[in-house]
Design a protein around this motif. Structure first.
Motif, PDB file in Angstrom:
ATOM      1  N   PHE A  84       9.808   0.975 -12.863  1.00 53.69           N
ATOM      2  CA  PHE A  84       9.361   2.216 -12.234  1.00 53.69           C
ATOM      3  C   PHE A  84       7.936   2.539 -12.668  1.00 53.69           C
ATOM      4  CE2 PHE A  84      13.927   2.268 -12.429  1.00 53.69           C
ATOM      5  CZ  PHE A  84      14.286   2.692 -11.157  1.00 53.69           C
ATOM      6  N   VAL A  85       7.166   3.045 -11.704  1.00 52.09           N
ATOM      7  CA  VAL A  85       5.789   3.449 -11.954  1.00 52.09           C
ATOM      8  C   VAL A  85       5.657   4.892 -11.484  1.00 52.09           C
ATOM      9  CG1 VAL A  85       3.358   2.989 -11.475  1.00 52.09           C
ATOM     10  CG2 VAL A  85       4.987   1.082 -11.564  1.00 52.09           C
ATOM     11  N   GLU A  86       5.059   5.735 -12.304  1.00 56.22           N
ATOM     12  CA  GLU A  86       4.921   7.127 -11.920  1.00 56.22           C
ATOM     13  C   GLU A  86       3.525   7.646 -12.224  1.00 56.22           C
ATOM     14  OE1 GLU A  86       6.430  10.312 -14.849  1.00 56.22           O
ATOM     15  OE2 GLU A  86       7.979   8.728 -14.917  1.00 56.22           O
ATOM     16  N   GLY A  87       3.218   8.799 -11.656  1.00 53.25           N
ATOM     17  CA  GLY A  87       1.925   9.434 -11.890  1.00 53.25           C
ATOM     18  C   GLY A  87       2.021  10.920 -11.673  1.00 53.25           C
ATOM     19  N   THR A  88       1.100  11.641 -12.299  1.00 48.76           N
ATOM     20  CA  THR A  88       1.008  13.090 -12.154  1.00 48.76           C
ATOM     21  C   THR A  88      -0.452  13.463 -11.967  1.00 48.76           C
ATOM     22  OG1 THR A  88       2.941  13.430 -13.587  1.00 48.76           O
ATOM     23  CG2 THR A  88       1.495  15.321 -13.212  1.00 48.76           C
ATOM     24  N   VAL A  89      -0.738  14.346 -11.001  1.00 48.82           N
ATOM     25  CA  VAL A  89      -2.108  14.761 -10.736  1.00 48.82           C
ATOM     26  C   VAL A  89      -2.088  16.184 -10.186  1.00 48.82           C
ATOM     27  CG1 VAL A  89      -2.183  13.919  -8.350  1.00 48.82           C
ATOM     28  CG2 VAL A  89      -4.292  13.991  -9.698  1.00 48.82           C
ATOM     29  N   TYR A 106       2.737  -0.624  -6.180  1.00 49.43           N
ATOM     30  CA  TYR A 106       2.889   0.801  -5.893  1.00 49.43           C
ATOM     31  C   TYR A 106       1.530   1.487  -5.950  1.00 49.43           C
ATOM     32  CZ  TYR A 106       7.855  -0.032  -6.578  1.00 49.43           C
ATOM     33  OH  TYR A 106       9.132  -0.520  -6.477  1.00 49.43           O
ATOM     34  N   ARG A 107       1.116   1.993  -4.788  1.00 46.22           N
ATOM     35  CA  ARG A 107      -0.114   2.771  -4.689  1.00 46.22           C
ATOM     36  C   ARG A 107       0.139   3.930  -3.740  1.00 46.22           C
ATOM     37  NH1 ARG A 107      -4.580  -2.179  -4.396  1.00 46.22           N
ATOM     38  NH2 ARG A 107      -4.348  -2.776  -6.594  1.00 46.22           N
ATOM     39  N   MET A 108       0.133   5.133  -4.295  1.00 40.03           N
ATOM     40  CA  MET A 108       0.370   6.341  -3.509  1.00 40.03           C
ATOM     41  C   MET A 108      -0.728   7.355  -3.792  1.00 40.03           C
ATOM     42  SD  MET A 108       3.133   6.010  -1.615  1.00 40.03           S
ATOM     43  CE  MET A 108       3.436   7.718  -1.173  1.00 40.03           C
ATOM     44  N   GLN A 109      -1.081   8.113  -2.740  1.00 42.05           N
ATOM     45  CA  GLN A 109      -2.081   9.158  -2.861  1.00 42.05           C
ATOM     46  C   GLN A 109      -1.484  10.499  -2.445  1.00 42.05           C
ATOM     47  OE1 GLN A 109      -5.420   7.769  -0.433  1.00 42.05           O
ATOM     48  NE2 GLN A 109      -6.417   7.018  -2.290  1.00 42.05           N
ATOM     49  N   VAL A 110      -2.018  11.573  -3.022  1.00 41.38           N
ATOM     50  CA  VAL A 110      -1.667  12.919  -2.613  1.00 41.38           C
ATOM     51  C   VAL A 110      -2.963  13.663  -2.332  1.00 41.38           C
ATOM     52  CG1 VAL A 110      -1.517  13.707  -5.029  1.00 41.38           C
ATOM     53  CG2 VAL A 110      -0.419  15.031  -3.196  1.00 41.38           C
ATOM     54  N   VAL A 134       7.580   9.470  -8.685  1.00 37.93           N
ATOM     55  CA  VAL A 134       8.135   8.261  -9.288  1.00 37.93           C
ATOM     56  C   VAL A 134       8.447   7.254  -8.185  1.00 37.93           C
ATOM     57  CG1 VAL A 134      10.052   7.278 -10.611  1.00 37.93           C
ATOM     58  CG2 VAL A 134       9.062   9.478 -11.293  1.00 37.93           C
ATOM     59  N   CYS A 135       7.903   6.045  -8.336  1.00 39.73           N
ATOM     60  CA  CYS A 135       8.163   4.939  -7.420  1.00 39.73           C
ATOM     61  C   CYS A 135       8.932   3.853  -8.164  1.00 39.73           C
ATOM     62  CB  CYS A 135       6.854   4.349  -6.895  1.00 39.73           C
ATOM     63  SG  CYS A 135       5.849   5.468  -5.914  1.00 39.73           S
ATOM     64  N   GLY A 136       9.773   3.122  -7.453  1.00 38.99           N
ATOM     65  CA  GLY A 136      10.464   2.012  -8.097  1.00 38.99           C
ATOM     66  C   GLY A 136      11.738   1.616  -7.393  1.00 38.99           C
ATOM     67  N   ASP A 137      12.391   0.603  -7.969  1.00 40.19           N
ATOM     68  CA  ASP A 137      13.604   0.031  -7.401  1.00 40.19           C
ATOM     69  C   ASP A 137      14.356  -0.647  -8.531  1.00 40.19           C
ATOM     70  OD1 ASP A 137      15.567  -1.435  -6.111  1.00 40.19           O
ATOM     71  OD2 ASP A 137      14.242  -2.221  -4.558  1.00 40.19           O
ATOM     72  N   LYS A 187       7.930   2.075  -2.522  1.00 36.39           N
ATOM     73  CA  LYS A 187       9.264   2.665  -2.557  1.00 36.39           C
ATOM     74  C   LYS A 187       9.192   3.934  -3.381  1.00 36.39           C
ATOM     75  CE  LYS A 187      11.104  -2.050  -2.726  1.00 36.39           C
ATOM     76  NZ  LYS A 187      11.821  -3.042  -3.552  1.00 36.39           N
ATOM     77  N   VAL A 188       9.592   5.052  -2.789  1.00 36.06           N
ATOM     78  CA  VAL A 188       9.505   6.338  -3.471  1.00 36.06           C
ATOM     79  C   VAL A 188      10.900   6.812  -3.854  1.00 36.06           C
ATOM     80  CG1 VAL A 188       7.328   6.997  -2.419  1.00 36.06           C
ATOM     81  CG2 VAL A 188       9.446   7.551  -1.238  1.00 36.06           C
ATOM     82  N   CYS A 189      11.037   7.295  -5.094  1.00 34.16           N
ATOM     83  CA  CYS A 189      12.332   7.751  -5.596  1.00 34.16           C
ATOM     84  C   CYS A 189      12.446   9.273  -5.569  1.00 34.16           C
ATOM     85  CB  CYS A 189      12.552   7.241  -7.018  1.00 34.16           C
ATOM     86  SG  CYS A 189      12.657   5.445  -7.161  1.00 34.16           S
TER      87      CYS A 189
END
Length: 680
Positions: free
Chosen positions: A644-649, A624-628, A613-616, A670-672
């Motif tokens: 807030f923007v979130e993702g699941t993978v 918000y762009r995150m990779q795993v 979950v990313c946000g403020d 920003k990561v929560c």
């Protein structure tokens, strides 16, 4: 006569200092006759480099800027750096022969792309593909280069022609000469002789989180007869598709730490430290898949980490070295210490599935080789002797200490020494042998096949043992110790390292090998089957069932867990006191001062479901762009209605660490919090 009060004088100085700092802009549609403001930007990088002064920030907007060379004209100060940075969310390309920092101080270069003039052949294929132009040519590596070179150029015509181009008319993406307190962060550099070149005794450098590719050397320090660099840190960088070294410290480097870098798919070597390096530390790097063009070397022999002609006090600690090739069969080692009168300490490394030996010492007496795991080396080799866990290649390689290591299924045996009987100590090592291979071999003898044979003929291995380390998952290259390991609690405490490969403190009865096992009672049990990490300031309240990450660098967090950032972002932790959900009220603003820091958690190899979950709660000023593990995890823009923007993978961990990074085009990530669940 009017007298200035001290307070008035201080206020005047402060006002002048603040007034002097400015933000300048460069765009491809600007003009150097403009003021350099956001509405009237400059056109060229040279104008910005000549004009910026202490405290100024130069924002470079998207587009391609082509020129020959530009040099920074002025210095910043410790409280007013000069910063050159990419505009938020944009990817400017600097297409030049050199961007130079010569004799300057307190400069930051962040988030830019530097592309040189070098051209790949039209038929080029990236390593690990090896282009052989004439397969009929046989290379004999012991043959003189005078006659061998012509054969090399026939067999590897494409590669050698490309290498000639990279070496001629040498170019540098970023050069730092005779400068100090310089930060190079989050840049991408390619198609240069040297991606980043350091020289002239430059000191207090931070070179972090850059990506280097298609260079002869990714990051190189260079000097002849003087110190190239000192008191500097090279960390978190990715070096790939480099023709010689990913990272190369050449020429009396002093107190330099090379840590947390990834070097993969390079033509010859991964990391090299050479010619008088003193008190340098190579720690926690991952070097994989190199050496594919080792037959083209003037002096053949490629290794993942190569330490040559060292000065005093060098340490090679906690690195992963794997799948190193060497068709000459001379080397292909995970680690080599070569022609060094001063001994190195080699500890906590995991050297596995290299074509040569795990660790080799050649013409380098007195090294201390402790708490390493050398597994399955001799991978695909045809050499009769190279391919052991630990090798002493020459009769000059004497007086070494070899203790607390795990030597597991290496193709040609455990330890080989050209003069095995002249080592200071070989003891407390664990052997798991391939059938018919010796535990210890002196020269080209048949060797000693059992502990009894070793003990009756030598003074070695009084506390050595044969057994199963019971690795967590050797097939998936997870060499952490499992329950019932023969390596547990039996190391020589006097020689054991204080911490292990993951930075975890060793027990009172330490284990053999690179990893200290933590029993099931000591492991933090994941809540609801998941590791749950809350990104927060240290002073903020903790949430029950969640582990805290306060932005610290990667290391042990207790309970058998190791995680953290490639560079500290603790100064960018925030608590807004606006949300009733504590998990969403705290965050790490990870791109504020560090361009693209990487977060990692040590985990067994396998499949994991990851939710981030990313946000403020206070701002919506981000993309918000995150990779795993290289896959898109979060991709979105916050709004006032949904902050807030979130993702699941689901991803596969194959190198013992799960990795989170910022994605291309991210702005002010920003990561929560993150949840990581292991799947069956």
């Amino acid at each position: 006569m009017t007298r200035s009060t001290p307070a008035l004088l201080i206020m005047t100085i402060l006002f002048c200092s603040l007034a002097a700092a400015a933000e300048y802009h460069v765009t491809t549609s600007g003009s150097d006759s403009n003021a350099g403001s956001a509405t009237r930007p400059w056109r060229t990088i040279a104008k910005a480099a000549n004009s910026a002064r202490a405290g100024d920030t130069v924002i470079i907007h998207g587009g391609t800027y082509s020129f020959d060379r530009a040099f920074v004209a002025n210095s910043g100060t410790s409280t007013a750096r000069i910063t050159f940075a990419a505009a938020s969310g944009q990817s400017p390309v600097i297409q030049a022969n050199e961007f130079g920092i010569n004799g300057r101080q307190w400069i930051v270069v962040r988030g830019l792309t530097f592309r040189g003039p070098k051209k790949l052949p039209t038929n080029w294929r990236d390593v690990p593909t090896r282009i052989i132009d004439d397969a009929s040519v046989r290379i004999v590596p012991s043959e003189s280069w005078t006659t061998r070179e012509a054969k090399v150029r026939r067999k590897y015509r494409t590669f050698m022609g490309m290498l000639d181009q990279w070496k001629s008319n040498q170019t540098k993406g970023i050069s730092v000469n005779g400068s100090h307190n310089i930060v190079l962060s989050g840049n991408t550099v390619s198609h240069h002789t040297a991606g980043i070149l350091i020289s002239g005794g430059s000191r207090n450098l931070t070179i972090e989180n850059n990506t280097l590719r298609y260079c002869q050397h990714g990051i190189q320090s260079f000097a002849s007869g003087s110190t190239s660099t000192q008191d500097s840190r090279i960390s978190g960088n990715t070096c790939e598709q480099c023709w010689d070294h990913g990272i190369f410290l050449y020429g009396d480097a002093l107190r330099v730490t090379v840590s947390g870098n990834r070097c993969r798919n390079n033509a010859v070597n991964g990391i090299g430290i050479q010619d008088g390096a003193r008190d340098c530390v190579v720690r926690g790097n991952r070097i994989e898949h190199g050496g594919y063009y080792s037959e083209t070397m003037r002096a053949p022999g490629a290794s993942a980490i190569s330490a040559f002609a060292l000065g005093t006090g060098c340490v090679i600690d906690g690195n992963y070295c794997a799948y190193q090739q060497d068709l000459t069969l001379f080397d292909g080692n995970g680690i080599i210490v070569d022609t060094s009168r001063n001994p190195a300490k080699v500890c906590n490394n995991v050297c596995y599935r290299n074509m040569g030996s795990g660790i080799t010492q050649t013409m380098s007496p007195g090294c201390v080789i402790v708490n390493n795991t050398c597994a399955e080396n001799g991978w695909n080799t045809t050499h009769a002797y190279n391919g052991v866990g630990i090798r002493f290649a020459r009769t000059a390689d004497v007086n070494a200490v070899v203790a607390n290591n795990i030597l597991y299924l290496n193709r040609r045996g455990g330890v080989m020494g050209a003069d095995l009987f002249r080592q200071s100590r070989i003891d407390c090592n664990l052997y798991t042998l391939v059938g018919g291979t010796p535990m210890l071999r002196n020269g080209y003898s048949a060797g000693f096949m059992t502990l009894d044979a070793v003990r009756s003929a030598t003074s070695y291995e009084d506390r050595g043992r044969v057994g199963d380390p019971r690795f967590a998952n050797a097939g998936a290259a997870d060499y952490r110790l499992g329950s019932g390991s023969a390596a547990e609690g039996v190391a020589d405490k006097g020689l054991a390292t204080a911490t292990d490969c993951d930075g975890r403190r060793r027990d009172a009865a330490p284990d053999l090998g690179a990893f200290e096992r933590v029993g099931s009672a000591g492991i933090t049990t994941p809540a609801n089957g998941a590791y749950r990490i809350d990104f927060k300031p240290a002073a903020a309240a903790s949430v029950s069932g969640w582990l805290a990450d306060v932005g610290a660098g990667y290391g042990s967090r207790g309970g058998g867990l190791s995680y953290g950032w490639s560079t500290s972002v603790s100064g960018d932790a925030r608590e807004r006191n606006l949300s009733s959900d504590q998990l969403r009220d705290t965050l790490l603003q990870i791109q504020r001062t560090a361009a693209n820091p990487r977060w990692e958690m040590a985990l067994p190899n396998g499949s994991y479901r990851v939710r981030l979950v990313c946000g403020d709660p206070a701002n919506i000023d981000s993309v918000y762009r995150m990779q795993v593990e290289g896959r898109t995890l979060v991709d979105g823009v916050p709004t006032s209605a949904n902050r807030f923007v979130e993702g699941t993978v689901t991803v596969q961990v194959s190198d013992g660490r799960l990795t989170l990074t910022s994605g291309s085009g991210a702005r002010n990530n920003k990561v929560c919090f993150v949840e990581i669940t292991r799947l069956p």
